[in-house]
Structure formats: structure tokens, C-alpha cells
Design an enzyme around this catalytic site. Structure first.
Site, PDB file in Angstrom:
ATOM      1  N   SER A 135       0.862  -1.180   0.000  1.00 29.72           N
ATOM      2  CA  SER A 135       0.000   0.000   0.000  1.00 29.72           C
ATOM      3  C   SER A 135       0.899   1.231   0.000  1.00 29.72           C
ATOM      4  O   SER A 135       1.702   1.414   0.919  1.00 29.72           O
ATOM      5  CB  SER A 135      -0.884  -0.046   1.252  1.00 29.72           C
ATOM      6  OG  SER A 135      -1.632   1.134   1.383  1.00 29.72           O
ATOM      7  N   ASP A 189      -7.275   3.038  -2.865  1.00 30.36           N
ATOM      8  CA  ASP A 189      -7.993   3.066  -1.582  1.00 30.36           C
ATOM      9  C   ASP A 189      -8.218   4.520  -1.171  1.00 30.36           C
ATOM     10  O   ASP A 189      -7.257   5.268  -0.960  1.00 30.36           O
ATOM     11  CB  ASP A 189      -7.159   2.347  -0.512  1.00 30.36           C
ATOM     12  CG  ASP A 189      -7.884   2.237   0.827  1.00 30.36           C
ATOM     13  OD1 ASP A 189      -9.030   2.727   0.937  1.00 30.36           O
ATOM     14  OD2 ASP A 189      -7.295   1.654   1.765  1.00 30.36           O
ATOM     15  N   ASP A 239     -13.969  -1.787   3.040  1.00 31.13           N
ATOM     16  CA  ASP A 239     -13.035  -2.002   4.151  1.00 31.13           C
ATOM     17  C   ASP A 239     -13.735  -1.492   5.415  1.00 31.13           C
ATOM     18  O   ASP A 239     -14.399  -2.270   6.132  1.00 31.13           O
ATOM     19  CB  ASP A 239     -11.722  -1.248   3.839  1.00 31.13           C
ATOM     20  CG  ASP A 239     -10.742  -1.178   5.007  1.00 31.13           C
ATOM     21  OD1 ASP A 239     -11.040  -1.708   6.080  1.00 31.13           O
ATOM     22  OD2 ASP A 239      -9.665  -0.561   4.857  1.00 31.13           O
ATOM     23  N   GLY A 291      -4.308  -4.490   6.005  1.00 29.60           N
ATOM     24  CA  GLY A 291      -3.252  -4.300   6.993  1.00 29.60           C
ATOM     25  C   GLY A 291      -3.463  -3.009   7.756  1.00 29.60           C
ATOM     26  O   GLY A 291      -4.164  -2.108   7.301  1.00 29.60           O
TER      27      GLY A 291
HETATM   28  O1  SMG Z   1      -0.455  -2.428   6.697  1.00 29.86           O
HETATM   29  O2  SMG Z   1       0.470  -1.948   4.807  1.00 29.86           O
HETATM   30  C1  SMG Z   1      -0.339  -1.740   5.693  1.00 29.86           C
HETATM   31  C2  SMG Z   1      -1.267  -0.574   5.515  1.00 29.86           C
HETATM   32  C3  SMG Z   1      -2.307  -0.890   4.523  1.00 29.86           C
HETATM   33  O3  SMG Z   1      -3.381   0.929   3.484  1.00 29.86           O
HETATM   34  C4  SMG Z   1      -3.338   0.201   4.436  1.00 29.86           C
HETATM   35  N1  SMG Z   1      -4.192   0.292   5.468  1.00 29.86           N
HETATM   36  O4  SMG Z   1      -7.431   1.565   4.798  1.00 29.86           O
HETATM   37  O5  SMG Z   1      -6.525  -0.246   4.189  1.00 29.86           O
HETATM   38  C5  SMG Z   1      -6.462   0.808   4.795  1.00 29.86           C
HETATM   39  C6  SMG Z   1      -5.225   1.265   5.530  1.00 29.86           C
HETATM   40  C7  SMG Z   1      -5.548   1.558   6.961  1.00 29.86           C
HETATM   41  C8  SMG Z   1      -4.400   2.041   7.766  1.00 29.86           C
HETATM   42  S1  SMG Z   1      -3.939   3.620   7.337  1.00 29.86           S
HETATM   43  C9  SMG Z   1      -3.173   4.278   8.713  1.00 29.86           C
HETATM   44 MG    MG Z   2      -8.556   0.486   3.306  1.00 25.68          MG
END
Ligand code: SMG
Ligand code: MG
Length: 371
Positions: A135, A189, A239, A291
Site C-alpha cells: 500500500s 484506496d 473495508d 493491513g
Molecule cells: O499495513 O500496509 C499496511 C497498511 C495498509 O493501506 C493500508 N491500510 O485503509 O486499508 C487501509 C489502511 C488503513 C491504515 S492507514 C493508517
Molecule cells: Mg482500506
């Protein structure tokens, strides 16, 4: 199993690079671990949310109170402590899925360690390694984004997710497609950053062959996501809006999403996450494992879940060095674009004592039975 003590360890670990989303910028992982000690084995878990309620309504200081004052007393009153008895005992407390997940996971870890059973085997997982996506946060410029992606692809990541928001969406996606081609598995996202009024703008993303657009609209607004899905060719993935298997069933019935991001913490733990997987898979739709920038303590059980058969899309379960120079556990290392599923009992990893001491900024005894 008899619960002897539950200790909370508040940890703070710097991120290698700031992680910017539509709702803010993270520079460190600041959360707590739970350490449950029973008469048979010990268990570990990580609270998945942040100090501020910006991704979801739960937050670190609030979760400590919820666990200490409302969840733990319900557990300690149980005549027989197993994960099967823990989860129903917590249902009278409304919401607080992430807090419940932390407590349930610590106890599940202890129980599985007592049995000598790995979490992956308990859940019914079928793979010993899972494909890793990454991400990528919002950047100051498109060249900076392309450089980061180039590096991740060179490391072996097999899917890229771009964080997007109004003003950072079509152009970065177009630039990534022009540079890396249409074969690259790519998704975005928005973390709730748009409204239905943006539907015509979001339609422009349909030109880029994205795997999915994640949580484009406000949390829990299934009707609006269904309206949007009617207008988009790109599959909507939910999500933040999915807190349970029942939510997943409702979202699918309304065609509010065609893919589900499963975050075990967001749905109250691994048992409910397994049910979300089952419901979505039974409808013929894909799931993937999200994640929360977890340390190794949170990452290990996510990998066990991501090895279930319905996880047909790569997840956000990246290697430890995507986030941290030093992790609290042995690092998870990318091999040929995959991470290994832990095979030791329970979550399969332990904190390294030196790293734990180094990153712990406070400890609290939440529950201790005086002997
Ligand atoms: O764990 O690599 C990771 C982060 C993945 O983008 C990610 N998480 O909305 O999916 C999501 C975000 C939430 C956490 S952002 C602080
Ligand atoms: Mg997300």
C-alpha cells in the site's frame, strides 16, 4: 485454561517513511500489545488502531479502558476459559471490534500454544506462503510516487495499492499505468474521501483496469456504495464499512461491493474474519487481507488468515522492512514476492526481548489474579 494475568505494553516504533492517507499522516506505529498469561500457555496480540480515531472510531487510549473495565471482567467471570466461550461473553458490549479482537487473539494464541496448534491450521488455511502487495501512501509529486513504486516492484511486490483522495487520483493512476503498463495488478484506496457527487469523476478511473476501488464513500453507507457501483465498471471493495459477516452479507445483497477487504481486527477477531471469508467466498466474490501497519505480532496472524482458500487477491501484508528498520519480532522477509505463513503454534512468533524493551514506553497490569 485459567487466566492469571493480562499485561498491556504500550509500544512506539518509528516508521521508515511517513505514511499519508486521505485522513492523515502516520510517522510511527503507536499502539499496545496484550500479553495474556494463563496456567497453560502465554499469548500475544496487537491492538490494530491508532492513537486518534481517524481511520475508525476506536483509538489506543479508549481501547485500553474498554478492555480493562468492560471486556476483561466478562472473561474473568467465566467458569471455563476457551476462545469458544470468550467471544460470546463479549457480545453484550456494543461495538469495539478492534479492542475485542486484541483480547480474543491473545487468548486464542495462548490456547493454540497449549494445544501445539498453529493458527493457520486452526483456521483451515491451505498455503504455506502468501503473495504480498504493498500500500503506497499519497506523495508530494508523481515522480516521487513512481520512484517508490519502482523500488517496491524491484523488491518483488506483486500488487500495488495507491492511496487516493480528491486531487490525487486520476493523474497518479494514469502515470503508474503509463510507466508500468496495464499488466501490473493495481488498485486504489480512498478511505472514505469521496461522496456520491464525485461519481462522474470516479468513473474516469474505469479507463485504467483497476482491480478495485476501496472504500470510496463514507463508512457504513451501503446504499451510496451500491449507487456508486451501478455507475462504475471498477469493482467497489469495502473495508471500513464491514464490521462482521452479517455486514458482508448485507453489502453483497445490495451489490454495494464486489470484493471485501478482511481485516481481522475490524470484524472483532480471527473467528469472525473466517466467517467473513466464508460468506464472501460462498457468493463467489474474492477477499483479501488488509493491513494496519502491524508489527510482527499483528502481521503473523494476518498471514495465517491470508492463507485461507478464498484469499485469491494479494493483500496489504507486506514485509516488515516496508514499515520498520527494526521490528518487535523476527522480521517477515519478502521471498519471490511472498511471505511465509508462520508454522509454529499459535500466532507463531514472539517478541524479541531486546526489541520489546527498546520500543515499550509503558506497561500496565490490566488484570492479575492474586494467588
Ligand atoms: O499495513 O500496509 C499496511 C497498511 C495498509 O493501506 C493500508 N491500510 O485503509 O486499508 C487501509 C489502511 C488503513 C491504515 S492507514 C493508517
Ligand atoms: Mg482500506
Amino acid at each position: 485454561m485459567k487466566l492469571e494475568r493480562v499485561e498491556l505494553l504500550h509500544v512506539s516504533i518509528p516508521l521508515i517513511t511517513p505514511f499519508r492517507t486521505s485522513f492523515g499522516t502516520m510517522t510511527k506505529k503507536d499502539t499496545f500489545l496484550l500479553h495474556a498469561v494463563t496456567d497453560e500457555a502465554e499469548g500475544w496480540a496487537e491492538f490494530a488502531a491508532d492513537p486518534q480515531p481517524l481511520y475508525c472510531s476506536e483509538f489506543v487510549a479508549g481501547a485500553e479502558i474498554v478492555i480493562r473495565d468492560f471486556l476483561l471482567p466478562r472473561i474473568t467471570a467465566l467458569p471455563e476459559l476457551t476462545t469458544a466461550t470468550v467471544t460470546p461473553a463479549l457480545t453484550s458490549v456494543k461495538g469495539h471490534e478492534l479492542a475485542k479482537a486484541a483480547l480474543e487473539t491473545a487468548l486464542l494464541d495462548a490456547e493454540l500454544r497449549a494445544y501445539g496448534m498453529p493458527l493457520a491450521a486452526y483456521l483451515g488455511s491451505i498455503r504455506d506462503r502468501v503473495p504480498a502487495g504493498v500500500s503506497v501512501g499519497i506523495k508530494n509529486s508523481v515522480p516521487e510516487l513512481l520512484d517508490d513504486i519502482e523500488r517496491y516492484l524491484a523488491e518483488g511486490y506483486i500488487r500495488i495499492k495507491l492511496k487516493v483522495e480528491p486531487g490525487w487520483d486520476v493523474e497518479p493512476v494514469r502515470a503508474v499505468r503509463e510507466r508500468f503498463g496495464y499488466e501490473l495488478p493495481l488498485q486504489v484506496d480512498a478511505n472514505t474521501a469521496y461522496t456520491l457527487a464525485d461519481a462522474q469523476h470516479l468513473r474516469r478511473l474505469d479507463d485504467f483496469g483497476l482491480l478495485l476501488i476501496e472504500e470510496p464513500l463514507e463508512e457504513n453507507n451501503l446504499r451510496a456504495h451500491a449507487e456508486l457501483q451501478k455507475l462504475l465498471a471498477t469493482p467497489v471493495c469495502l473495508d471500513e464499512s464491514i464490521h462482521s459477516a452479517r455486514d458482508a452479507a448485507s453489502a453483497i445483497a445490495l451489490d454495494a461491493c464486489r470484493v471485501v477487504n478482511v481485516k481481522p481486527a475490524r470484524v472483532g477477531g480471527y473467528l469472525e474474519a473466517r466467517r467473513v471469508h466464508d460468506v464472501v467466498t460462498a457468493h463467489g466474490l474474492p477477499v483479501w487481507c488488509g493491513g494496519m501497519l502491524e508489527t510482527g505480532i499483528g502481521r503473523a496472524p494476518n498471514l495465517a488468515l491470508a492463507a485461507l482458500p478464498g484469499f485469491t487477491l494479494p493483500g496489504d501484508t507486506s514485509a516488515s522492512n516496508r514499515y520498520f528498520a527494526e521490528d518487535i519480532t523476527e522480521p517477515f522477509v519478502l521471498q519471490d514476492g511472498h511471505l511465509s505463513v508462520p508454522s509454529a503454534p499459535g500466532i507463531g512468533v514472539d517478541p524479541l526481548p531486546d526489541a520489546l524493551a527498546h520500543f515499550t514506553i509503558g506497561t500496565r497490569e490490566l488484570h492479575a489474579i492474586r494467588k
